[in-house]
Scaffold this motif. Structure first.
Motif, PDB file in Angstrom:
ATOM      1  N   ASN A 160      -5.944 -20.632  10.536  1.00 32.84           N
ATOM      2  CA  ASN A 160      -7.439 -20.782  10.881  1.00 32.84           C
ATOM      3  C   ASN A 160      -8.176 -19.460  10.478  1.00 32.84           C
ATOM      4  O   ASN A 160      -9.618 -19.889  10.530  1.00 32.84           O
ATOM      5  N   ALA A 161      -7.490 -18.579  10.233  1.00 34.51           N
ATOM      6  CA  ALA A 161      -8.243 -17.267  10.054  1.00 34.51           C
ATOM      7  C   ALA A 161      -7.500 -16.538   9.115  1.00 34.51           C
ATOM      8  O   ALA A 161      -6.544 -15.525   9.251  1.00 34.51           O
ATOM      9  N   LEU A 162      -8.022 -16.869   7.604  1.00 33.71           N
ATOM     10  CA  LEU A 162      -7.271 -15.735   6.752  1.00 33.71           C
ATOM     11  C   LEU A 162      -8.228 -14.885   6.138  1.00 33.71           C
ATOM     12  O   LEU A 162      -9.185 -15.347   5.463  1.00 33.71           O
ATOM     13  N   ASN A 163      -7.905 -13.570   5.836  1.00 36.08           N
ATOM     14  CA  ASN A 163      -8.794 -12.572   5.274  1.00 36.08           C
ATOM     15  C   ASN A 163      -8.253 -12.208   3.955  1.00 36.08           C
ATOM     16  O   ASN A 163      -7.049 -11.690   4.061  1.00 36.08           O
ATOM     17  N   TRP A 164      -8.499 -12.650   2.939  1.00 35.68           N
ATOM     18  CA  TRP A 164      -7.988 -12.412   1.540  1.00 35.68           C
ATOM     19  C   TRP A 164      -8.852 -11.258   0.690  1.00 35.68           C
ATOM     20  O   TRP A 164     -10.161 -11.289   0.229  1.00 35.68           O
ATOM     21  N   ASN A 165      -8.160 -10.166   0.642  1.00 31.18           N
ATOM     22  CA  ASN A 165      -8.741  -8.830  -0.128  1.00 31.18           C
ATOM     23  C   ASN A 165      -8.410  -8.991  -1.605  1.00 31.18           C
ATOM     24  O   ASN A 165      -7.327  -8.892  -1.888  1.00 31.18           O
ATOM     25  N   ILE A 166      -9.188  -9.268  -2.475  1.00 36.08           N
ATOM     26  CA  ILE A 166      -9.032  -9.743  -3.875  1.00 36.08           C
ATOM     27  C   ILE A 166      -8.657  -8.252  -4.526  1.00 36.08           C
ATOM     28  O   ILE A 166      -7.802  -7.997  -5.392  1.00 36.08           O
ATOM     29  N   ASP A 167      -9.460  -7.267  -4.251  1.00 32.69           N
ATOM     30  CA  ASP A 167      -9.256  -5.845  -4.801  1.00 32.69           C
ATOM     31  C   ASP A 167      -8.024  -5.149  -4.469  1.00 32.69           C
ATOM     32  O   ASP A 167      -7.362  -4.838  -5.280  1.00 32.69           O
ATOM     33  N   GLN A 168      -7.766  -5.255  -3.026  1.00 30.72           N
ATOM     34  CA  GLN A 168      -6.524  -4.616  -2.654  1.00 30.72           C
ATOM     35  C   GLN A 168      -5.313  -5.549  -2.732  1.00 30.72           C
ATOM     36  O   GLN A 168      -4.120  -5.103  -2.411  1.00 30.72           O
ATOM     37  N   LYS A 169      -5.472  -6.839  -3.050  1.00 28.75           N
ATOM     38  CA  LYS A 169      -4.476  -7.973  -3.014  1.00 28.75           C
ATOM     39  C   LYS A 169      -3.701  -7.956  -1.837  1.00 28.75           C
ATOM     40  O   LYS A 169      -2.357  -7.623  -1.928  1.00 28.75           O
ATOM     41  N   THR A 170      -4.341  -8.219  -0.861  1.00 27.55           N
ATOM     42  CA  THR A 170      -3.624  -8.208   0.359  1.00 27.55           C
ATOM     43  C   THR A 170      -4.265  -9.409   1.312  1.00 27.55           C
ATOM     44  O   THR A 170      -5.322 -10.151   0.959  1.00 27.55           O
ATOM     45  N   LEU A 171      -3.513  -9.747   1.963  1.00 27.61           N
ATOM     46  CA  LEU A 171      -4.033 -11.112   2.915  1.00 27.61           C
ATOM     47  C   LEU A 171      -3.601 -10.806   4.428  1.00 27.61           C
ATOM     48  O   LEU A 171      -2.314 -10.372   4.390  1.00 27.61           O
ATOM     49  N   VAL A 172      -4.713 -11.122   5.178  1.00 28.95           N
ATOM     50  CA  VAL A 172      -4.416 -10.712   6.664  1.00 28.95           C
ATOM     51  C   VAL A 172      -4.605 -11.891   7.503  1.00 28.95           C
ATOM     52  O   VAL A 172      -5.967 -12.676   7.287  1.00 28.95           O
ATOM     53  N   ALA A 173      -3.620 -12.610   8.354  1.00 31.10           N
ATOM     54  CA  ALA A 173      -3.856 -13.717   9.218  1.00 31.10           C
ATOM     55  C   ALA A 173      -3.869 -13.239  10.620  1.00 31.10           C
ATOM     56  O   ALA A 173      -2.928 -12.736  11.040  1.00 31.10           O
ATOM     57  N   SER A 174      -4.993 -13.345  11.147  1.00 30.89           N
ATOM     58  CA  SER A 174      -5.385 -12.809  12.697  1.00 30.89           C
ATOM     59  C   SER A 174      -5.102 -13.768  13.575  1.00 30.89           C
ATOM     60  O   SER A 174      -4.858 -13.512  14.716  1.00 30.89           O
ATOM     61  N   GLU A 175      -4.720 -15.181  13.256  1.00 33.03           N
ATOM     62  CA  GLU A 175      -4.455 -16.230  14.150  1.00 33.03           C
ATOM     63  C   GLU A 175      -2.829 -16.821  13.637  1.00 33.03           C
ATOM     64  O   GLU A 175      -2.787 -16.413  12.469  1.00 33.03           O
TER      65      GLU A 175
END
Length: 382
Positions: free
Chosen positions: A257-272
């Motif tokens: 329900n909470a995905l932070n997708w950093n295109i430039d750094q090619k990272t993905l963070v799920a805080s939930e």
């Protein structure tokens, strides 16, 4: 609006001529002809090289249109104009320049409506908006373009059924069959509703939206959610509510329900709470939170991590798991427990490493913790 009304000019000229001549029969004939021409003229007003404009109570222009020719209808409010060129004003300053090959124009003192192949250019940043119907409502600071809206900006290209440009807020709201092309980084978005905050460099949607990421014209990753925010400056995509990202390189899907997708750094963070699935390997992991290096295809899951290898019924639980998506290997730490059904056994310890899909798991002990192994004989429970 300045009215260029020339009604009854021919009639007045004829009456003056008759008085001078004193010939009643000739005057009657000309009067009849003049009346006929005036009636014809009144029903179909035609002007050449005309300027149409509207000002507010302060005398500030709201809009102005020049045309080679304008043919007015009987209501004097609707005209068909050839090669219109004009400007839309806000606070007395030009905000848009408009043009068309041919258009129908309608005004009511509060707004102007144009139909045709209309082009509007924002003089502030060069954005070009097009559509088959344009409506300018200066009191509301909104320019509406309907029926095949397109917008071209240095950052984004938009296509939709309708676009509403809030000129003072510098925001574009688009609705219906939306396709948005982000030029850098290369992305395409599709949905039914989207807002573009030009100065903030953000795209937002509170409706289901799909985001496709491309590299070298090849589709690499796909994301979707019920709520989406794209920060063009930071090159970050925030997905909320039923969010999903599919990584094409490893065939992995991430949902939460909470995905932070950093295109430039090619990272993905799920805080939930998050679920990561590799369908080809039939491996599924869940956790309270996760971080992923997309380029390296490595995921770090923390908090109540649960892993399942569906091919052999293996299960893993730990406080923290580092999972290598390409090789399917993992490293687990903290309250590690591993179970499998064939052959049935379980093992627990502070650390473990291995692969869930082929039952190669090693659990290590330490000075603070010991390994517990439980083997269930094949015939047990019969």
């Amino acid at each position: 609006m300045r009215r260029f009304i020339l009604l009854n000019l021919a009639l007045i000229t004829l009456l003056m001529s008759t008085t001078a001549c004193g010939n009643r029969n000739r005057a009657a004939e000309r009067l009849a002809e003049g009346t006929k021409e005036a009636q014809k003229f009144d029903s179909n007003l035609t002007f050449k090289n005309i300027t149409l404009e509207q000002a507010n109570e302060k005398g500030q222009l709201l809009w102005k249109v020049n045309a080679e020719e304008a043919v007015y209808a009987k209501d004097k409010k609707t005209a068909t104009i050839q090669k219109p060129r004009g400007e839309l004003f806000q606070d007395g300053q030009t905000v848009f320049k408009i043009e068309a090959a041919r258009s129908e124009i309608k005004e009511d003192g509060k707004s102007i409506l144009m139909r045709g192949q209309i082009t509007a250019t924002d003089v502030r940043d060069g954005s070009v908006l097009k559509g088959k119907e344009l409506e300018w409502k200066p009191a509301e600071d909104v320019l509406i373009i309907r029926d095949g809206f397109t917008g071209d900006h240095k950052q984004v290209q938009l296509a939709a059924k309708e676009g509403r440009f809030l000129t003072r807020a510098r925001r574009v709201d688009v609705m219906g069959q939306i396709v948005a092309q982000v030029k850098e980084p290369t992305m395409q978005m599709r949905g039914e509703k989207l807002s573009w905050e030009i100065q903030n460099q953000k795209l937002k949607s509170d409706r289901p939206l799909q985001v496709d990421r491309y590299e070298n014209k090849q589709l690499t990753d796909q994301g979707s959610a019920e709520q989406t925010e794209v920060d063009l400056k930071a090159k970050v995509v925030n997905l909320r509510q039923n969010a999903r990202i599919a990584l094409k390189q490893s065939g992995t899907q991430i949902t939460g329900n909470a995905l932070n997708w950093n295109i430039d750094q090619k990272t993905l963070v799920a805080s939930e709470p998050v679920t990561i699935v590799n369908s080809a390997q039939q491996v599924r992991l869940t956790a309270n939170q996760a971080e992923m290096q997309i380029d390296q295809q490595v995921a770090t899951l923390t908090g109540n991590v649960q892993g399942v290898g569906e091919k052999n019924g293996s299960r893993l639980s730990a406080n923290r798991v580092v999972w290598y998506l390409i090789t399917q290997q993992f490293q687990a730490n903290g309250n590690v427990s591993y179970q499998q059904s064939n052959p049935p056994f379980s093992i627990a310890g502070p650390q473990a490493s291995g692969k869930l899909d082929d039952q190669q798991v090693a659990v290590q002990g330490s000075q603070e913790g010991r390994v517990e192994l439980q083997i269930t004989p094949q015939g047990a429970g019969r």
